[in-house]
Motif scaffolding. Structure first.
Motif, PDB file in Angstrom:
ATOM      1  N   THR A   1       0.834  -1.205   0.000  1.00 50.18           N
ATOM      2  CA  THR A   1       0.000   0.000   0.000  1.00 50.18           C
ATOM      3  C   THR A   1       0.867   1.253   0.000  1.00 50.18           C
ATOM      4  O   THR A   1       0.587   2.216  -0.704  1.00 50.18           O
ATOM      5  CB  THR A   1      -0.929   0.002   1.228  1.00 50.18           C
ATOM      6  N   ALA A   2       1.919   1.248   0.803  1.00 53.04           N
ATOM      7  CA  ALA A   2       2.801   2.415   0.858  1.00 53.04           C
ATOM      8  C   ALA A   2       3.513   2.621  -0.470  1.00 53.04           C
ATOM      9  O   ALA A   2       3.727   3.756  -0.906  1.00 53.04           O
ATOM     10  CB  ALA A   2       3.831   2.244   1.980  1.00 53.04           C
ATOM     11  N   MET A   3       3.871   1.537  -1.144  1.00 47.80           N
ATOM     12  CA  MET A   3       4.596   1.653  -2.413  1.00 47.80           C
ATOM     13  C   MET A   3       3.701   2.091  -3.572  1.00 47.80           C
ATOM     14  O   MET A   3       4.185   2.605  -4.577  1.00 47.80           O
ATOM     15  CB  MET A   3       5.270   0.314  -2.759  1.00 47.80           C
ATOM     16  N   ILE A   4       2.383   1.906  -3.441  1.00 49.59           N
ATOM     17  CA  ILE A   4       1.475   2.321  -4.513  1.00 49.59           C
ATOM     18  C   ILE A   4       1.633   3.816  -4.792  1.00 49.59           C
ATOM     19  O   ILE A   4       1.708   4.239  -5.940  1.00 49.59           O
ATOM     20  CB  ILE A   4       0.013   1.966  -4.159  1.00 49.59           C
ATOM     21  N   TYR A   5       1.703   4.613  -3.727  1.00 46.26           N
ATOM     22  CA  TYR A   5       1.831   6.059  -3.912  1.00 46.26           C
ATOM     23  C   TYR A   5       3.142   6.404  -4.612  1.00 46.26           C
ATOM     24  O   TYR A   5       3.185   7.285  -5.477  1.00 46.26           O
ATOM     25  CB  TYR A   5       1.718   6.783  -2.568  1.00 46.26           C
ATOM     26  N   ALA A   6       4.197   5.715  -4.256  1.00 46.79           N
ATOM     27  CA  ALA A   6       5.489   5.976  -4.897  1.00 46.79           C
ATOM     28  C   ALA A   6       5.437   5.576  -6.366  1.00 46.79           C
ATOM     29  O   ALA A   6       5.958   6.292  -7.231  1.00 46.79           O
ATOM     30  CB  ALA A   6       6.596   5.212  -4.186  1.00 46.79           C
ATOM     31  N   MET A   7       4.801   4.444  -6.665  1.00 44.01           N
ATOM     32  CA  MET A   7       4.718   3.990  -8.049  1.00 44.01           C
ATOM     33  C   MET A   7       3.870   4.940  -8.896  1.00 44.01           C
ATOM     34  O   MET A   7       4.215   5.244 -10.040  1.00 44.01           O
ATOM     35  CB  MET A   7       4.146   2.565  -8.113  1.00 44.01           C
ATOM     36  N   VAL A   8       2.750   5.436  -8.326  1.00 42.05           N
ATOM     37  CA  VAL A   8       1.922   6.408  -9.056  1.00 42.05           C
ATOM     38  C   VAL A   8       2.732   7.667  -9.332  1.00 42.05           C
ATOM     39  O   VAL A   8       2.708   8.218 -10.443  1.00 42.05           O
ATOM     40  CB  VAL A   8       0.631   6.728  -8.270  1.00 42.05           C
ATOM     41  N   GLY A   9       3.495   8.123  -8.350  1.00 39.44           N
ATOM     42  CA  GLY A   9       4.351   9.302  -8.544  1.00 39.44           C
ATOM     43  C   GLY A   9       5.396   9.064  -9.621  1.00 39.44           C
ATOM     44  O   GLY A   9       5.665   9.942 -10.454  1.00 39.44           O
ATOM     45  N   ALA A  10       5.978   7.870  -9.619  1.00 38.58           N
ATOM     46  CA  ALA A  10       7.002   7.549 -10.617  1.00 38.58           C
ATOM     47  C   ALA A  10       6.403   7.506 -12.019  1.00 38.58           C
ATOM     48  O   ALA A  10       6.989   8.029 -12.983  1.00 38.58           O
ATOM     49  CB  ALA A  10       7.661   6.215 -10.279  1.00 38.58           C
ATOM     50  N   VAL A  11       5.218   6.919 -12.163  1.00 40.18           N
ATOM     51  CA  VAL A  11       4.558   6.863 -13.471  1.00 40.18           C
ATOM     52  C   VAL A  11       4.218   8.265 -13.958  1.00 40.18           C
ATOM     53  O   VAL A  11       4.422   8.607 -15.132  1.00 40.18           O
ATOM     54  CB  VAL A  11       3.296   5.963 -13.406  1.00 40.18           C
ATOM     55  N   MET A  12       3.708   9.102 -13.060  1.00 40.31           N
ATOM     56  CA  MET A  12       3.382  10.492 -13.441  1.00 40.31           C
ATOM     57  C   MET A  12       4.645  11.230 -13.891  1.00 40.31           C
ATOM     58  O   MET A  12       4.616  11.999 -14.860  1.00 40.31           O
ATOM     59  CB  MET A  12       2.730  11.224 -12.252  1.00 40.31           C
ATOM     60  N   LEU A  13       5.740  10.991 -13.198  1.00 38.16           N
ATOM     61  CA  LEU A  13       7.002  11.640 -13.546  1.00 38.16           C
ATOM     62  C   LEU A  13       7.485  11.196 -14.927  1.00 38.16           C
ATOM     63  O   LEU A  13       7.888  12.023 -15.751  1.00 38.16           O
ATOM     64  CB  LEU A  13       8.054  11.307 -12.480  1.00 38.16           C
ATOM     65  N   VAL A  14       7.402   9.896 -15.190  1.00 42.02           N
ATOM     66  CA  VAL A  14       7.813   9.379 -16.506  1.00 42.02           C
ATOM     67  C   VAL A  14       6.913   9.939 -17.603  1.00 42.02           C
ATOM     68  O   VAL A  14       7.386  10.370 -18.661  1.00 42.02           O
ATOM     69  CB  VAL A  14       7.789   7.834 -16.498  1.00 42.02           C
ATOM     70  N   LEU A  15       5.590   9.977 -17.355  1.00 43.12           N
ATOM     71  CA  LEU A  15       4.663  10.529 -18.347  1.00 43.12           C
ATOM     72  C   LEU A  15       4.948  12.009 -18.619  1.00 43.12           C
ATOM     73  O   LEU A  15       4.870  12.466 -19.757  1.00 43.12           O
ATOM     74  CB  LEU A  15       3.220  10.340 -17.889  1.00 43.12           C
ATOM     75  N   TRP A  16       5.296  12.733 -17.584  1.00 43.02           N
ATOM     76  CA  TRP A  16       5.606  14.156 -17.766  1.00 43.02           C
ATOM     77  C   TRP A  16       6.842  14.317 -18.665  1.00 43.02           C
ATOM     78  O   TRP A  16       6.839  15.132 -19.567  1.00 43.02           O
ATOM     79  CB  TRP A  16       5.845  14.812 -16.401  1.00 43.02           C
ATOM     80  N   PHE A  17       7.879  13.490 -18.405  1.00 38.62           N
ATOM     81  CA  PHE A  17       9.084  13.575 -19.232  1.00 38.62           C
ATOM     82  C   PHE A  17       8.808  13.144 -20.673  1.00 38.62           C
ATOM     83  O   PHE A  17       9.334  13.716 -21.622  1.00 38.62           O
ATOM     84  CB  PHE A  17      10.221  12.708 -18.653  1.00 38.62           C
ATOM     85  N   VAL A  18       7.963  12.128 -20.858  1.00 36.11           N
ATOM     86  CA  VAL A  18       7.679  11.633 -22.213  1.00 36.11           C
ATOM     87  C   VAL A  18       6.853  12.635 -23.025  1.00 36.11           C
ATOM     88  O   VAL A  18       7.147  12.917 -24.170  1.00 36.11           O
ATOM     89  CB  VAL A  18       6.950  10.265 -22.149  1.00 36.11           C
ATOM     90  N   PHE A  19       5.815  13.211 -22.426  1.00 35.75           N
ATOM     91  CA  PHE A  19       4.906  14.058 -23.193  1.00 35.75           C
ATOM     92  C   PHE A  19       5.205  15.547 -23.149  1.00 35.75           C
ATOM     93  O   PHE A  19       4.881  16.270 -24.085  1.00 35.75           O
ATOM     94  CB  PHE A  19       3.464  13.825 -22.721  1.00 35.75           C
ATOM     95  N   PHE A  20       5.777  16.049 -22.063  1.00 36.15           N
ATOM     96  CA  PHE A  20       5.945  17.492 -21.942  1.00 36.15           C
ATOM     97  C   PHE A  20       7.391  17.971 -22.003  1.00 36.15           C
ATOM     98  O   PHE A  20       7.633  19.142 -22.180  1.00 36.15           O
ATOM     99  CB  PHE A  20       5.296  17.977 -20.630  1.00 36.15           C
ATOM    100  N   LYS A  21       8.339  17.130 -21.852  1.00 35.93           N
ATOM    101  CA  LYS A  21       9.745  17.540 -21.844  1.00 35.93           C
ATOM    102  C   LYS A  21      10.375  17.212 -23.194  1.00 35.93           C
ATOM    103  O   LYS A  21      11.282  16.423 -23.291  1.00 35.93           O
ATOM    104  CB  LYS A  21      10.461  16.802 -20.687  1.00 35.93           C
ATOM    105  N   ARG A  22       9.887  17.815 -24.250  1.00 33.06           N
ATOM    106  CA  ARG A  22      10.425  17.558 -25.589  1.00 33.06           C
ATOM    107  C   ARG A  22      11.104  18.784 -26.116  1.00 33.06           C
ATOM    108  O   ARG A  22      10.837  19.860 -25.954  1.00 33.06           O
ATOM    109  CB  ARG A  22       9.337  17.119 -26.540  1.00 33.06           C
TER     110      ARG A  22
END
Length: 194
Positions: free
Chosen positions: A173-194
């Motif tokens: 349960t504690a790691m779910i929040y970290a994983m969601v944060g990591a996915v959001m971070l990766v998505l931000w780099f993929v779509f907005f950091k071009r």
């Protein structure tokens, strides 16, 4: 990006560590005097075959406070007795948790299927957990609704905070929040950091 991902995972792991691993605060306890125990045994014999919920409860704690921040609590009973011969013990413990004039009905039944050897027998039983919405003062009144197959020699009760253990489910349960944060971070780099 890898550093940020590692940081997010580390924060999730630390969130899992922040939970308390165990709470064992006893907020009230009481033990039956020999006079109270004799009274409970006599009452249980008189009530044989009748509803044990209405048994006499001569044993009561002093007023105590159950705190909201302590989480769930349970009543833990210990019943000791002597058996004349090997066989099952059929016992029911009844209690009310309230202000002394009534309240929440608690209790438990010791399993009558278990065989106990002749001689001394010790049984432990616990109520379902309960919580309070705000700090509240209670009195626990308790007694024996039924006691067959043995002679009780000692009876005690205590109200305690329920132990909280963090297992794999807590870490997940504690790691779910970290994983969601990591996915959001990766998505931000993929779509907005071009």
């Amino acid at each position: 990006m890898m550093r940020l991902l590692a940081l997010a995972l580390l924060l999730g792991a630390l969130a899992g560590c922040s939970r308390k691993t165990e709470i064992n605060e006893v907020v009230a306890s009481v033990e039956a005097t020999s006079l109270q125990l004799d009274k409970m045994i006599a009452s249980a014999k008189e009530r044989k075959g009748k509803d044990p919920a209405f048994a006499e409860m001569p044993m009561a704690t002093e007023p105590f406070v159950v705190k909201f921040k302590s989480g769930s609590h349970k009543v833990l009973w210990t019943l000791e007795g002597q058996q004349a011969r090997t066989g099952p013990i059929d016992a029911t413990i009844v209690a009310t948790l309230g202000d002394g004039s009534g309240g929440r009905v608690l209790g438990c039944r010791l399993p009558s299927t278990r065989e106990f050897p002749a001689g001394a027998a010790k049984m432990e039983c616990e109520s379902a957990p309960f919580r309070v919405e705000q700090d509240k003062t209670f009195i626990l009144q308790t007694g024996l609704g039924k006691a067959e197959g043995f002679t009780p020699t000692r009876f005690s009760a205590q109200v305690a905070a329920v132990p909280v253990r963090v297992g794999w489910g807590g870490w997940f349960t504690a790691m779910i929040y970290a994983m969601v944060g990591a996915v959001m971070l990766v998505l931000w780099f993929v779509f907005f950091k071009r």
